[in-house]
Scaffold this motif. Structure first.
Motif, mmCIF file in Angstrom:
data_model
loop_
_atom_site.group_PDB
_atom_site.id
_atom_site.type_symbol
_atom_site.label_atom_id
_atom_site.label_comp_id
_atom_site.label_asym_id
_atom_site.label_seq_id
_atom_site.Cartn_x
_atom_site.Cartn_y
_atom_site.Cartn_z
ATOM 1 N N VAL A 22 -26.519 -35.321 -34.530
ATOM 2 C CA VAL A 22 -25.276 -36.085 -34.558
ATOM 3 C C VAL A 22 -24.225 -35.369 -35.395
ATOM 4 O O VAL A 22 -23.031 -35.373 -35.062
ATOM 5 C CB VAL A 22 -25.530 -37.507 -35.109
ATOM 6 N N LEU A 23 -24.643 -34.722 -36.485
ATOM 7 C CA LEU A 23 -23.704 -34.074 -37.409
ATOM 8 C C LEU A 23 -23.374 -32.640 -37.014
ATOM 9 O O LEU A 23 -22.417 -32.060 -37.545
ATOM 10 C CB LEU A 23 -24.300 -34.082 -38.829
ATOM 11 N N ASP A 24 -24.135 -32.051 -36.088
ATOM 12 C CA ASP A 24 -23.942 -30.650 -35.740
ATOM 13 C C ASP A 24 -22.577 -30.418 -35.090
ATOM 14 O O ASP A 24 -22.195 -31.117 -34.141
ATOM 15 C CB ASP A 24 -25.050 -30.207 -34.785
ATOM 16 N N GLN A 25 -21.837 -29.421 -35.572
ATOM 17 C CA GLN A 25 -20.486 -29.143 -35.080
ATOM 18 C C GLN A 25 -20.504 -28.669 -33.632
ATOM 19 O O GLN A 25 -19.637 -29.016 -32.833
ATOM 20 C CB GLN A 25 -19.811 -28.086 -35.978
ATOM 21 N N LYS A 28 -20.787 -31.615 -31.405
ATOM 22 C CA LYS A 28 -19.507 -32.346 -31.344
ATOM 23 C C LYS A 28 -18.545 -31.661 -30.382
ATOM 24 O O LYS A 28 -17.862 -32.308 -29.586
ATOM 25 C CB LYS A 28 -18.895 -32.439 -32.731
ATOM 26 N N GLU A 29 -18.460 -30.322 -30.470
ATOM 27 C CA GLU A 29 -17.557 -29.580 -29.586
ATOM 28 C C GLU A 29 -18.001 -29.680 -28.133
ATOM 29 O O GLU A 29 -17.175 -29.769 -27.219
ATOM 30 C CB GLU A 29 -17.517 -28.114 -30.027
ATOM 31 N N LEU A 31 -19.544 -32.253 -26.751
ATOM 32 C CA LEU A 31 -19.210 -33.590 -26.252
ATOM 33 C C LEU A 31 -17.724 -33.723 -25.964
ATOM 34 O O LEU A 31 -17.318 -34.387 -25.015
ATOM 35 C CB LEU A 31 -19.653 -34.653 -27.257
ATOM 36 N N LYS A 32 -16.876 -33.069 -26.794
ATOM 37 C CA LYS A 32 -15.434 -33.107 -26.556
ATOM 38 C C LYS A 32 -15.056 -32.355 -25.284
ATOM 39 O O LYS A 32 -14.082 -32.683 -24.617
ATOM 40 C CB LYS A 32 -14.695 -32.508 -27.753
#
Length: 439
Positions: A22-25, A28-29, A31-32
């Motif tokens: 969940v915290l991994d950058q 996150k990128e 999913l965006k």
């Protein structure tokens, strides 16, 4: 991956390992960057051509034939290396449409009445798929080829399936038909080879390159999926081929013996009208047959899809469709709302596999169907004018509804009861029977 339970307690997955994810950058990128499909809303109506199903004055359909099949792949023995055999059952249920209408007027329905709707022709077939071969053949590939050839030679309903395959492949329904067929790969040497009809003996040929035997059933190209000890992925392709070829067989019989009955028969397939994988080369001769039938006789044929992306979308879009209406998704619509991918304007969706186009239909009673209507060429931007017997088929599907299940048709339910193979109980029965026979 955690350890499964055996002689010792199972090792279960960690409940805290999701935190770093969940915290991994990078996650996150990722999913965006993802693009999600549009959902069916009232705004979607702006992109839909909605048609109203027309009532027909006179119904040409007198007889209904529904086709379906089932298979189960069973592992034989517990020792290594494991072996598997695939068991198939496929068939057709047929009845007079008038016998169905008579039931609606009866206060009490007896077994004899139901029996008139329950005419089943069913056929069984089996092949080895892993670490088993025929005693007469040198390997698994030749065993499967031999068993399929034998099944087509022996299975007879007025004519053998093999006679129909020749009629289909060499276009014997035309005058003149084709004198040869290009097989893309010889099962033995792997080179392309022309199969000349005049040199065919017992529906076999000799390869012009390696001089090994080729069966006419090799046109399905199942040999391309088989290595020395395993037939990977063959089972579902073979099931689809057997189901659809049975339709072709009954059409062949009616063209030769009773063309007037062909003109008043509705053929219903459980599943899409398409040949997938290595068998996709069958779509071209199927389109040619459709073109011939629609012009010289008539053809009432429909496939009904019960699962997959189109069925999911149909359930969603049905909320904004009025009863008695339908849409015909074109290429742009399919890639925008149903199938995720980039549209190829030069190649309509499914052009190498489907010999049909899809229609999403909401009946007057609000049942929802994904239908496949046959076409002699794959249409990128279809309209209702591209399908000769669309209104007749839609009107008859309304009459064939099965209220026991959601979005079900009675003929398909009847044949499914006779050919479907349970994945649990039937597997055990087939396994024990096979092991006893081999021991």
């Amino acid at each position: 991956m955690s350890y499964s339970e055996g002689a010792r307690p199972a090792e279960y997955a960690s409940l805290s390992s999701q935190t770093p994810l969940v915290l991994d950058q990078e996650v996150k990128e990722f999913l965006k960057d993802c693009y999600y499909p549009s959902h069916a809303t009232e705004e979607l109506k702006e992109h839909m051509q909605i048609y109203h199903a027309k009532k027909i004055d006179e119904n040409p359909i007198r007889k209904v034939l529904a086709f379906d099949g089932g298979y189960n792949e069973v592992m034989i023995g517990k020792e290594f290396p494991s072996s598997t055999i695939a068991f198939y059952r496929y068939g057709v249920n047929y009845f007079q449409l008038n016998d169905l209408f008579k039931l609606e007027d009866k206060e009490f329905i007896g077994k004899m009445d139901i029996g008139k709707l329950h005419n089943i022709d069913a056929y069984n077939f089996s092949i080895p798929t892993k670490n088993i071969k025929s005693k007469s053949q040198k390997n698994l590939k030749n065993s499967i080829r031999y068993y399929l050839y034998t099944h087509f030679m022996k299975t007879k309903i007025q004519k053998t399936l093999m006679e129909t395959l020749s009629w289909f492949i060499f276009r014997e329904y035309k005058k003149p038909g084709k004198m040869n067929y290009l097989l893309s790969t010889c099962p033995e040497c792997g080179k392309p080879v022309l199969l000349y009809k005049h040199s065919m003996k017992d529906y076999t040929f000799k390869c012009s390159n390696c001089h090994e035997k080729i069966y006419l059933t090799d046109v399905f190209r199942f040999h391309e999926l088989i290595n020395d000890n395993m037939a990977k992925g063959i089972s579902s392709y073979l099931m689809n081929t057997l189901e659809q070829f049975l339709i072709i067989h009954y059409i062949h019989i009616l063209v030769n013996c009773a063309p007037d009955i062909l003109k008043e028969s509705l053929f219903i397939k459980d599943g899409p009208l398409a040949f997938f994988g290595v068998t996709s080369n069958m779509s071209k001769p199927m389109r040619e047959l459709i073109y011939f039938l629609e012009r010289k006789y008539d053809l009432f044929l429909v496939g009904v899809e019960k699962g997959g992306e189109f069925a999911d979308h149909a359930h969603e879009v049905s909320q904004i469709l009025e009863p008695g209406t339908y849409i015909i998704p074109d290429n742009e619509y399919i890639y925008k709302y149903i199938i995720f991918g980039e549209e190829n304007i030069n190649q309509p969706y499914g052009s190498t596999t489907y010999y049909s186009n899809k229609i999403i239909y909401k009946t007057p009673s609000s049942k929802v169907f994904v239908l496949n209507l046959p076409s002699s060429f794959r249409i990128g931007n279809p309209t209702n004018k591209n399908f000769k017997n669309l209104d007749v088929i839609l009107n008859n599907l309304d009459k064939l509804k099965n209220d026991r299940f959601d979005n079900a048709l009675l003929p398909i339910s009847l044949i499914n009861q006779n050919v479907s193979i349970s994945q649990s109980v039937s597997s055990n029965i087939l396994k024990h029977h096979t092991e006893n026979s081999l021991s």
